[in-house]
Design a protein around this motif. Structure first.
Motif, short mmCIF file in Angstrom:
data_model
loop_
_atom_site.label_atom_id
_atom_site.label_comp_id
_atom_site.label_asym_id
_atom_site.label_seq_id
_atom_site.Cartn_x
_atom_site.Cartn_y
_atom_site.Cartn_z
N LEU B 44 26.02 2.02 6.23
CA LEU B 44 24.97 2.86 5.66
C LEU B 44 25.42 3.29 4.27
N LEU B 45 24.67 2.90 3.25
CA LEU B 45 24.98 3.28 1.87
C LEU B 45 23.81 4.11 1.38
N ASP B 46 23.94 5.40 1.58
CA ASP B 46 22.77 6.27 1.42
C ASP B 46 23.12 7.46 0.53
N PRO B 47 23.41 7.23 -0.77
CA PRO B 47 23.88 8.33 -1.61
C PRO B 47 22.84 9.42 -1.80
N GLN B 48 21.56 9.07 -1.72
CA GLN B 48 20.53 10.09 -1.97
C GLN B 48 19.86 10.56 -0.69
N HIS B 49 20.47 10.23 0.44
CA HIS B 49 19.97 10.66 1.75
C HIS B 49 18.50 10.25 1.93
N GLU B 50 18.27 8.95 1.76
CA GLU B 50 16.90 8.45 1.88
C GLU B 50 16.60 7.93 3.28
N CYS B 51 17.61 7.78 4.13
CA CYS B 51 17.37 7.29 5.49
C CYS B 51 16.47 8.28 6.22
N THR B 52 15.40 7.73 6.83
CA THR B 52 14.46 8.59 7.53
C THR B 52 14.64 8.55 9.04
N GLY B 53 15.55 7.73 9.52
CA GLY B 53 15.73 7.63 10.97
C GLY B 53 14.58 6.92 11.66
N CYS B 54 14.00 5.91 10.99
CA CYS B 54 12.83 5.23 11.57
C CYS B 54 13.23 4.26 12.68
N ALA B 55 14.49 3.87 12.75
CA ALA B 55 15.02 3.01 13.82
C ALA B 55 14.53 1.58 13.76
N LEU B 56 13.95 1.15 12.62
CA LEU B 56 13.55 -0.25 12.52
C LEU B 56 14.78 -1.17 12.48
N CYS B 57 15.87 -0.68 11.87
CA CYS B 57 17.11 -1.49 11.84
C CYS B 57 17.60 -1.73 13.26
N ALA B 58 17.55 -0.69 14.09
CA ALA B 58 18.01 -0.84 15.47
C ALA B 58 17.07 -1.74 16.26
N THR B 59 15.77 -1.76 15.89
CA THR B 59 14.81 -2.60 16.60
C THR B 59 15.10 -4.07 16.39
N VAL B 60 15.58 -4.45 15.21
CA VAL B 60 15.80 -5.87 14.95
C VAL B 60 17.25 -6.29 15.14
N CYS B 61 18.15 -5.36 15.42
CA CYS B 61 19.58 -5.72 15.50
C CYS B 61 19.84 -6.60 16.71
N PRO B 62 20.28 -7.84 16.53
CA PRO B 62 20.51 -8.71 17.68
C PRO B 62 21.70 -8.29 18.54
N ASP B 63 22.57 -7.48 18.02
CA ASP B 63 23.76 -7.13 18.77
C ASP B 63 23.76 -5.69 19.25
N GLY B 64 22.67 -5.00 19.03
CA GLY B 64 22.54 -3.64 19.56
C GLY B 64 23.65 -2.73 19.10
N CYS B 65 24.05 -2.83 17.84
CA CYS B 65 25.19 -2.03 17.39
C CYS B 65 24.77 -0.87 16.50
N ILE B 66 23.50 -0.52 16.48
CA ILE B 66 23.06 0.59 15.63
C ILE B 66 22.55 1.73 16.50
N THR B 67 23.06 2.91 16.25
CA THR B 67 22.59 4.13 16.90
C THR B 67 21.91 4.98 15.84
N VAL B 68 20.76 5.53 16.14
CA VAL B 68 19.96 6.22 15.13
C VAL B 68 19.80 7.69 15.52
N TYR B 69 20.03 8.56 14.54
CA TYR B 69 19.79 9.98 14.72
C TYR B 69 18.78 10.42 13.68
N ARG B 70 17.95 11.37 14.05
CA ARG B 70 16.98 11.91 13.09
C ARG B 70 17.00 13.42 13.17
N GLU B 71 16.89 14.02 12.00
CA GLU B 71 16.88 15.48 11.94
C GLU B 71 15.64 15.99 12.65
N SER B 72 15.83 16.98 13.49
CA SER B 72 14.67 17.52 14.18
C SER B 72 14.08 18.63 13.35
N VAL B 73 12.82 18.50 13.06
CA VAL B 73 12.13 19.51 12.25
C VAL B 73 11.33 20.40 13.19
#
Lengths: 267, 94
Positions: B44-73
């Motif tokens: 994750l290279l996110d210097p401006q904190h642009e990750c929204t936690g949408c989990a699309l990366c985890a949806t397409v990961c063939p090896d299931g190696c991504i865990t996603v957290y999202r800030e709860s508002v």
């Protein structure tokens, strides 16, 4: 001016949005980088977790790239002879009707050597689920031509491209299964991007629900990529699925029985 | 927009970069170093904190190696409707 902030270690109050499904074992798969077999495995595991049927699920593993699938799932499994997974699943389901039995087969296993077992299991209306991964090539043996290879596709056994006059047209399994009387659910989905992956998961879920309701034979055909044997990068392979495979293998629902029609359908 | 972050299991990642294609804010990059299998894992290279936690990366990961957290508002508290006049009954949606 880009301001560099330190990487986020932990958000102040955060929710876990996505993590690896429980039914998927903590083992690295042997699949090549970018192979969508891994996506198909993960979707099946997610659906089994959501339906809470891990304790009574039995996988029948095929011969092909997915031959080690029994190592990657955390539930019971059996290994069938090449192409005979639907026949083995028939026996497992009949002696233990409460179990949820599914086969996970590639195109060499289901569409080539095992087409007879698949069609007869479908015609008998066996209450099993088939996950059929179609990547238009024989992956494990080194990229030979499959019955599902596209016309003109270059493989190691068709170095000048597949010739329809010599080896026939691509085989459309989902369409072929649909008119059989025992089939209740026959659809085709793709795994080449996030949107289609989410649709594929809904289809897999519906297929398992058909089995839980005892309706009959359900099959989900998943268009998959094989970057190594197509000799492409994983990204180019995903684009090849989108640009070359989907025009030949249209996505859609070819048979959805009446009790399943209110489910989340999308094509 | 809600902020998110992802955790990548670098030992299991094979560096196929399908998650980079799927990531809308493009905050995933290949690492400079290799993991023990010899693959270049993503990070994750996110210097401006642009990750929204949408989990699309985890949806397409063939090896299931991504865990996603999202800030709860916290959701804004909805004000209860006050009766227009004493004795008025607010109709309840069926």
């Amino acid at each position: 001016m880009v301001t560099l902030e330190p990487p986020i270690e932990q958000l102040p109050c955060e929710n876990l949005i996505y993590s690896r499904p429980e039914s998927l074992a903590e083992i690295q798969t042997h699949y090549c980088p970018g192979c969508t077999h891994g996506v198909a495995h993960r979707l099946v595991a997610e659906v089994i977790d959501e339906l809470e049927i891990q304790e009574r699920t039995i996988l029948v593993a095929p011969v092909g790239c997915a031959v080690f699938a029994y190592n990657y799932f955390d539930f019971d499994s059996a290994e069938a002879a090449h192409g005979r997974a639907p026949a083995m699943a028939t026996g497992l389901k009949r002696v233990n009707p409460n179990s949820i039995v599914f086969t996970y087969q590639g195109d060499g296993d289901l569409a080539s050597i095992g087409i007879a077992e698949a069609i007869h299991a479908a015609t008998r209306g066996e209450n099993i689920t088939v996950i059929f991964v179609n990547n238009a090539i024989y992956g494990m043996t080194g990229g030979q031509m499959a019955p599902t290879s596209l016309i003109g596709q270059v493989t190691t056994s068709s170095p000048t491209g597949k010739d329809a006059a010599l080896t026939g047209m691509p085989m459309h399994i989902a369409e072929m299964m649909a008119p059989l009387p025992g089939v209740v659910y026959s659809v085709r989905r793709s795994l080449h991007d996030a949107r289609h992956t989410i649709q594929a998961k809904k289809a897999i879920r519906t297929a398992f629900e058909a089995q839980i309701q005892g309706l009959g034979f359900s099959i989900v055909e998943l268009l998959s990529s094989c970057p190594t044997n197509w000799k492409m990068t994983p990204l180019d392979a995903a684009h090849w699925v989108r640009d070359e495979m989907i025009p030949v293998y249209p996505l859609g629902d070819f048979k959805v029985a009446e009790p399943l029609q209110n489910k989340n359908r999308s094509a | 927009m809600a902020k998110g972050r992802i955790l990548i299991d670098v030992e299991r990642c094979k560096g196929c970069e399908l998650c980079r294609e799927a990531c809308p804010p493009d905050v995933i990059a290949l690492a400079d170093t290799l993991n023990s299998k010899g693959y270049r894992p993503v990070m994750l290279l996110d210097p401006q904190h642009e990750c929204t936690g949408c989990a699309l990366c985890a949806t397409v990961c063939p090896d299931g190696c991504i865990t996603v957290y999202r800030e709860s508002v916290p959701k804004p508290q909805r004000k209860r409707k006050q009766p227009a006049y004493p004795g008025h009954v607010i109709p309840v949606a069926a």
